[in-house]
Design a protein around this motif. Sequence first.
Motif, PDB file in Angstrom:
ATOM      1  N   MET A 133      68.049  47.898  61.228  1.00  9.35           N
ATOM      2  CA  MET A 133      68.745  48.967  61.945  1.00  9.35           C
ATOM      3  C   MET A 133      70.175  49.132  61.441  1.00  9.35           C
ATOM      4  SD  MET A 133      67.222  48.147  65.758  1.00  9.35           S
ATOM      5  CE  MET A 133      68.113  49.460  66.627  1.00  9.35           C
ATOM      6  N   LEU A 134      70.829  48.035  61.132  1.00  7.70           N
ATOM      7  CA  LEU A 134      72.182  48.106  60.585  1.00  7.70           C
ATOM      8  C   LEU A 134      72.180  48.719  59.186  1.00  7.70           C
ATOM      9  CD1 LEU A 134      73.516  44.604  61.692  1.00  7.70           C
ATOM     10  CD2 LEU A 134      74.429  46.810  62.461  1.00  7.70           C
ATOM     11  N   VAL A 179      75.639  47.524  55.917  1.00  4.83           N
ATOM     12  CA  VAL A 179      74.616  46.965  55.035  1.00  4.83           C
ATOM     13  C   VAL A 179      74.812  45.465  54.837  1.00  4.83           C
ATOM     14  CG1 VAL A 179      73.695  46.996  52.686  1.00  4.83           C
ATOM     15  CG2 VAL A 179      74.199  49.148  53.861  1.00  4.83           C
ATOM     16  N   GLU A 180      76.053  45.038  54.664  1.00 10.94           N
ATOM     17  CA  GLU A 180      76.306  43.623  54.421  1.00 10.94           C
ATOM     18  C   GLU A 180      75.826  42.768  55.590  1.00 10.94           C
ATOM     19  OE1 GLU A 180      79.979  40.579  53.230  1.00 10.94           O
ATOM     20  OE2 GLU A 180      80.357  42.715  53.569  1.00 10.94           O
ATOM     21  N   LEU A 181      76.165  43.167  56.803  1.00  8.33           N
ATOM     22  CA  LEU A 181      75.717  42.411  57.965  1.00  8.33           C
ATOM     23  C   LEU A 181      74.206  42.524  58.133  1.00  8.33           C
ATOM     24  CD1 LEU A 181      76.482  40.688  60.399  1.00  8.33           C
ATOM     25  CD2 LEU A 181      76.832  42.797  61.703  1.00  8.33           C
ATOM     26  N   GLY A 182      73.671  43.700  57.838  1.00  4.38           N
ATOM     27  CA  GLY A 182      72.232  43.876  57.935  1.00  4.38           C
ATOM     28  C   GLY A 182      71.474  42.936  57.024  1.00  4.38           C
ATOM     29  N   ARG A 219      61.044  42.309  48.008  1.00  3.58           N
ATOM     30  CA  ARG A 219      60.914  43.722  47.642  1.00  3.58           C
ATOM     31  C   ARG A 219      62.278  44.333  47.340  1.00  3.58           C
ATOM     32  NH1 ARG A 219      60.215  47.246  52.026  1.00  3.58           N
ATOM     33  NH2 ARG A 219      59.202  45.476  53.054  1.00  3.58           N
ATOM     34  N   TYR A 220      63.278  43.995  48.143  1.00  2.00           N
ATOM     35  CA  TYR A 220      64.603  44.565  47.939  1.00  2.00           C
ATOM     36  C   TYR A 220      65.238  44.049  46.640  1.00  2.00           C
ATOM     37  CZ  TYR A 220      64.728  46.603  52.650  1.00  2.00           C
ATOM     38  OH  TYR A 220      64.485  47.351  53.770  1.00  2.00           O
ATOM     39  N   TYR A 221      65.055  42.763  46.353  1.00  8.86           N
ATOM     40  CA  TYR A 221      65.600  42.238  45.095  1.00  8.86           C
ATOM     41  C   TYR A 221      64.839  42.805  43.893  1.00  8.86           C
ATOM     42  CZ  TYR A 221      68.986  38.979  47.008  1.00  8.86           C
ATOM     43  OH  TYR A 221      70.092  38.443  47.635  1.00  8.86           O
ATOM     44  N   HIS A 222      63.571  43.085  44.057  1.00 16.45           N
ATOM     45  CA  HIS A 222      62.810  43.682  42.964  1.00 16.45           C
ATOM     46  C   HIS A 222      63.261  45.110  42.696  1.00 16.45           C
ATOM     47  CE1 HIS A 222      58.726  45.274  41.342  1.00 16.45           C
ATOM     48  NE2 HIS A 222      59.454  44.814  40.349  1.00 16.45           N
ATOM     49  N   ARG A 223      63.518  45.847  43.773  1.00 17.14           N
ATOM     50  CA  ARG A 223      63.917  47.254  43.633  1.00 17.14           C
ATOM     51  C   ARG A 223      65.420  47.432  43.436  1.00 17.14           C
ATOM     52  NH1 ARG A 223      61.897  50.253  48.800  1.00 17.14           N
ATOM     53  NH2 ARG A 223      62.969  51.951  47.719  1.00 17.14           N
ATOM     54  N   GLY A 224      66.205  46.428  43.790  1.00 25.43           N
ATOM     55  CA  GLY A 224      67.648  46.598  43.764  1.00 25.43           C
ATOM     56  C   GLY A 224      68.130  47.440  44.924  1.00 25.43           C
ATOM     57  N   LEU A 225      67.472  47.318  46.082  1.00 30.79           N
ATOM     58  CA  LEU A 225      67.834  48.081  47.264  1.00 30.79           C
ATOM     59  C   LEU A 225      68.737  47.247  48.165  1.00 30.79           C
ATOM     60  CD1 LEU A 225      67.448  50.631  49.003  1.00 30.79           C
ATOM     61  CD2 LEU A 225      65.428  49.528  50.006  1.00 30.79           C
ATOM     62  N   PHE A 226      69.953  47.708  48.387  1.00 32.19           N
ATOM     63  CA  PHE A 226      70.988  47.045  49.187  1.00 32.19           C
ATOM     64  C   PHE A 226      71.569  45.808  48.483  1.00 32.19           C
ATOM     65  CE2 PHE A 226      68.378  48.715  52.930  1.00 32.19           C
ATOM     66  CZ  PHE A 226      69.116  49.872  53.016  1.00 32.19           C
ATOM     67  N   VAL A 227      70.837  45.211  47.562  1.00 31.49           N
ATOM     68  CA  VAL A 227      71.288  44.042  46.809  1.00 31.49           C
ATOM     69  C   VAL A 227      71.157  44.359  45.324  1.00 31.49           C
ATOM     70  CG1 VAL A 227      70.672  42.376  48.607  1.00 31.49           C
ATOM     71  CG2 VAL A 227      68.963  43.020  46.901  1.00 31.49           C
ATOM     72  N   GLN A 228      71.806  43.565  44.495  1.00 31.68           N
ATOM     73  CA  GLN A 228      71.666  43.754  43.060  1.00 31.68           C
ATOM     74  C   GLN A 228      70.264  43.347  42.607  1.00 31.68           C
ATOM     75  OE1 GLN A 228      74.042  45.270  41.133  1.00 31.68           O
ATOM     76  NE2 GLN A 228      74.970  45.562  43.151  1.00 31.68           N
TER      77      GLN A 228
END
Length: 208
Positions: A79-80, A90-93, A114-123
């Motif tokens: 949600m954040l 985003v950082e707190l989320g 999934r997020y690390y694979h896509r580079g979503l919110f993180v590098q």
Amino acid sequence: MTCSFALYSTVLLAQDVRLPVRGVEAVQLYSDDELVRMIRDNTHFQRVRDEDDCQLYQDIRAQAEVERRPSYQLLYGDMLAYEVCYERDVELGVTYMEAAAAQGMPEAIEQMGRYYHRGLFVQKDVDRAILYLREASAMGSLRAQKRFADILLAGHGSPLDYEAAYHYLHNSIVADRSEHAAIQRRLEALAELLPPRIVERARSPLDS
């Protein structure tokens, strides 16, 4: 990547991830099973924003901050990050998503992979994605198993992971015919990278 996910989780916990408590009191909302089902079906935003009209946002935050329940940590983190019922942070989320993963919640572990694979919110970090996805695959996450296999078939990761990826997918249970066929294509591609005796071993039942 030489460290295991278990070690990575231990490091996260040892660092005592700082999850701010803002003087709110936790009350019961959705059951953990209900919330996990919503997260798996990607209907959690529809529920908290569209059906519940964001009225429970303070209680959701309390369950994440005070009770530190992983399902609510993942919900609150989402949600954040996506600016649902809260101002975007985003950082707190991501901090809360990682906290849920460190507690061993398969859905959170898969999501971080999934997020690390896509580079979503993180590098983007394929090695770290593999670390998360391999662990979530071992915990039975079909979504993680498919992505884990796709990453290996794209030439990333270690050949030592091929057997594990085949093992998890071979033992998956899927009702949808098209998805079943897609998994079969992954299995055939993985089999081409493995000696026949390893394929046979990888076809053993789970926990055998």
